[in-house]
Design an enzyme around this catalytic site. Structure first.
Site, PDB file in Angstrom:
ATOM      1  N   SER A 125      -6.688  39.013  44.255  1.00  0.00           N
ATOM      2  CA  SER A 125      -7.375  39.967  43.373  1.00  0.00           C
ATOM      3  C   SER A 125      -8.844  39.592  43.210  1.00  0.00           C
ATOM      4  CB  SER A 125      -6.689  39.943  42.002  1.00  0.00           C
ATOM      5  OG  SER A 125      -7.502  40.566  41.038  1.00  0.00           O
ATOM      6  N   TYR A 150      -3.654  35.985  34.514  1.00  0.00           N
ATOM      7  CA  TYR A 150      -3.400  36.781  35.726  1.00  0.00           C
ATOM      8  C   TYR A 150      -4.255  36.250  36.872  1.00  0.00           C
ATOM      9  CZ  TYR A 150      -3.844  40.608  39.069  1.00  0.00           C
ATOM     10  OH  TYR A 150      -3.883  41.347  40.229  1.00  0.00           O
TER      11      TYR A 150
HETATM   12  N1  LIG Z   1      -4.076  48.028  42.027  1.00  0.00           N
HETATM   13  C1  LIG Z   1      -5.128  47.223  41.970  1.00  0.00           C
HETATM   14  O1  LIG Z   1      -6.254  47.662  41.676  1.00  0.00           O
HETATM   15  C2  LIG Z   1      -4.997  45.756  42.298  1.00  0.00           C
HETATM   16  C3  LIG Z   1      -6.150  44.966  42.222  1.00  0.00           C
HETATM   17  C4  LIG Z   1      -6.063  43.603  42.533  1.00  0.00           C
HETATM   18  C5  LIG Z   1      -4.839  43.067  42.921  1.00  0.00           C
HETATM   19  N2  LIG Z   1      -3.722  43.847  42.963  1.00  0.00           N
HETATM   20  C6  LIG Z   1      -2.461  43.239  43.387  1.00  0.00           C
HETATM   21  O2  LIG Z   1      -1.889  44.045  44.399  1.00  0.00           O
HETATM   22  C7  LIG Z   1      -0.465  43.998  44.319  1.00  0.00           C
HETATM   23  C8  LIG Z   1       0.094  45.410  44.209  1.00  0.00           C
HETATM   24  O3  LIG Z   1      -0.450  45.993  43.031  1.00  0.00           O
HETATM   25  P1  LIG Z   1      -0.086  47.456  42.557  1.00  0.00           P
HETATM   26  O4  LIG Z   1      -1.309  48.023  41.945  1.00  0.00           O
HETATM   27  O5  LIG Z   1       0.629  48.178  43.635  1.00  0.00           O
HETATM   28  O6  LIG Z   1       0.913  47.098  41.352  1.00  0.00           O
HETATM   29  P2  LIG Z   1       2.321  47.709  40.948  1.00  0.00           P
HETATM   30  O7  LIG Z   1       2.669  47.107  39.637  1.00  0.00           O
HETATM   31  O8  LIG Z   1       2.295  49.187  41.066  1.00  0.00           O
HETATM   32  O9  LIG Z   1       3.285  47.145  42.091  1.00  0.00           O
HETATM   33  C9  LIG Z   1       3.905  45.886  42.018  1.00  0.00           C
HETATM   34  C10 LIG Z   1       5.398  46.108  42.215  1.00  0.00           C
HETATM   35  O10 LIG Z   1       6.013  44.820  42.231  1.00  0.00           O
HETATM   36  C11 LIG Z   1       7.220  44.911  41.529  1.00  0.00           C
HETATM   37  N3  LIG Z   1       7.526  43.569  41.008  1.00  0.00           N
HETATM   38  C12 LIG Z   1       6.853  42.896  40.036  1.00  0.00           C
HETATM   39  N4  LIG Z   1       7.409  41.700  39.808  1.00  0.00           N
HETATM   40  C13 LIG Z   1       8.459  41.614  40.670  1.00  0.00           C
HETATM   41  C14 LIG Z   1       9.442  40.620  40.909  1.00  0.00           C
HETATM   42  N5  LIG Z   1       9.479  39.475  40.202  1.00  0.00           N
HETATM   43  N6  LIG Z   1      10.386  40.861  41.860  1.00  0.00           N
HETATM   44  C15 LIG Z   1      10.381  42.001  42.571  1.00  0.00           C
HETATM   45  N7  LIG Z   1       9.475  42.997  42.375  1.00  0.00           N
HETATM   46  C16 LIG Z   1       8.534  42.798  41.433  1.00  0.00           C
HETATM   47  C17 LIG Z   1       6.995  45.923  40.428  1.00  0.00           C
HETATM   48  O11 LIG Z   1       8.198  46.562  40.008  1.00  0.00           O
HETATM   49  C18 LIG Z   1       6.032  46.911  41.092  1.00  0.00           C
HETATM   50  O12 LIG Z   1       6.723  48.029  41.618  1.00  0.00           O
HETATM   51  C19 LIG Z   1      -0.163  43.094  43.127  1.00  0.00           C
HETATM   52  O13 LIG Z   1       0.036  41.778  43.612  1.00  0.00           O
HETATM   53  C20 LIG Z   1      -1.413  43.149  42.289  1.00  0.00           C
HETATM   54  O14 LIG Z   1      -1.566  41.995  41.483  1.00  0.00           O
HETATM   55  C21 LIG Z   1      -3.792  45.189  42.660  1.00  0.00           C
END
Ligand SMILES: NC(=O)c1ccc[n+]([C@@H]2O[C@H](COP(=O)([O-])OP(=O)(O)OC[C@H]3O[C@@H](n4cnc5c(N)ncnc54)[C@H](O)[C@@H]3O)[C@@H](O)[C@H]2O)c1
Length: 321
Positions: A125, A150
């Site tokens: 991130s 985080y």
């Molecule tokens: N969306 C953004 O802007 C952004 C920015 C920086 C980093 N990220 C990272 O990208 C990745 C995807 O983010 P996103 O926006 O799609 O988030 P999101 O929350 O929509 O997707 C994450 C998914 O992981 C699942 N999950 C969480 N913990 C879990 C576990 N212990 N076991 C199994 N499944 C689990 C959740 O149910 C969810 O569906 C994450 O690692 C997030 O930290 C996202």
């Protein structure tokens, strides 16, 4: 050649699954469908974007279940997107971050190591830059002064992946995403929060009195980056690299709100608030490294992307906006 996508029902994961399937790739997903935000949105997203993907309901903390899945599927590559996301929630729910982002990550690393996974691509991130951030953020900057738990767990993931690359030769690539947005996005993030509120005539909270700049990155640009990274495992020693995936053009919050107002056809009622603990005032990606390594070049401005989010919110949430 099967690719395992974790967090497959999540925002980025479901689009990645869709893109892999469009290439004819064999994909298996996993997700625990937790209630950090509405699980129904996750189910609807899967139905809309990647209904043909076999997504198992599984928690990363379930070591036996995870091992059984690896036995059954024998993934050659893993795209790890499951995590407890969100900066603000980490102030109130620290254990969720330790469980999913630290323990869950080690569980996955161990299986990648022991089952001969050829390449692990995992989500980091922009928040890892924390207190050391100087725009534009380049991968060479320090990431040891996080502003939230985080961010600390994401920086820890990079260290852990590096360790497995060093000790066991695991090929791993970390992707530092910068504020990703699009239809079927995350309801806890500003693009959806603001779009829904403006459509419904509810006030929006504008933090740091609007003096914030964010590098908003369109979902399709991110997916192109994920697939580009997947195809280019590091040849370095140890075989671990991290890349920024951002838009390289930070947007003032006021301009961002203006685009939503125009798309919604109504003004926002803004409630100005002080800076939130843990947040960053500005994010801006230096994307030169990703461009050189796999041709990453985001092309979508908020003027193109945000109206599609507003239109999707209008359609999906309707009266519930
Ligand atoms: N969306 C953004 O802007 C952004 C920015 C920086 C980093 N990220 C990272 O990208 C990745 C995807 O983010 P996103 O926006 O799609 O988030 P999101 O929350 O929509 O997707 C994450 C998914 O992981 C699942 N999950 C969480 N913990 C879990 C576990 N212990 N076991 C199994 N499944 C689990 C959740 O149910 C969810 O569906 C994450 O690692 C997030 O930290 C996202």
């Amino acid at each position: 050649m099967t690719i395992l996508v974790t967090g497959a029902a999540g925002f980025i994961g479901s689009y990645v699954c869709r893109a892999l399937r469009a290439r004819g790739q064999a994909v298996v997903g996993l997700d625990n469908y937790n209630d950090y935000y509405e699980p129904q949105l996750k189910r609807d997203r899967v139905a809309a974007l990647c209904a043909d993907v076999d997504i198992r309901a599984l928690d990363l903390g379930d070591r036996d279940g995870l091992a059984a899945l690896f036995d059954e599927v024998a993934p050659t590559q893993v795209i790890h997107l499951a995590a407890q996301a969100g900066v603000r929630y980490s102030l109130t729910h620290p254990h969720a971050y330790v469980d999913s982002n630290l323990v869950g990550f080690v569980n996955l690393l161990e299986l990648c190591r022991h089952r001969g996974v050829q390449h692990l691509v995992y989500a980091s991130s922009s928040s890892v830059y924390g207190d050391s951030a100087v725009a534009p953020f380049s991968e060479d900057q320090r990431v040891d002064r996080p502003r939230s738990l985080y961010a600390a767990t994401k920086a820890a993931n990079e260290l852990m992946a590096h360790t497995y690359a060093h000790l066991y030769g695991l090929h791993a690539t970390g992707l530092r995403f910068f504020t990703v947005y699009g239809p079927w996005g995350r309801p806890d993030m500003a693009p959806l929060l603001f779009s829904r509120a403006v459509l419904a005539g509810r006030p929006i909270e504008v933090f740091n009195h609007g003096r914030m700049r964010r590098d908003f990155t369109w979902i399709d640009d991110i997916v192109a980056g994920v697939l580009g990274a997947l195809a280019h495992p590091a040849q370095d020693d140890p075989p671990h690299r991290v890349f920024n995936l951002g838009n390289h053009t930070p947007v003032e919050l006021e301009r961002f709100i203006g685009v939503i107002e125009a798309a919604a056809g109504q003004p926002a009622e803004k409630v100005y608030k002080p800076m939130q603990p843990g947040d960053m005032v500005e994010t801006m990606a230096d994307t030169a490294r990703a461009k050189a390594a796999f041709g990453f070049e985001p092309t979508t401005s908020i003027e193109t992307g945000l109206p599609q989010v507003v239109a999707w919110c209008r359609e999906y949430f309707g009266a519930r906006a």
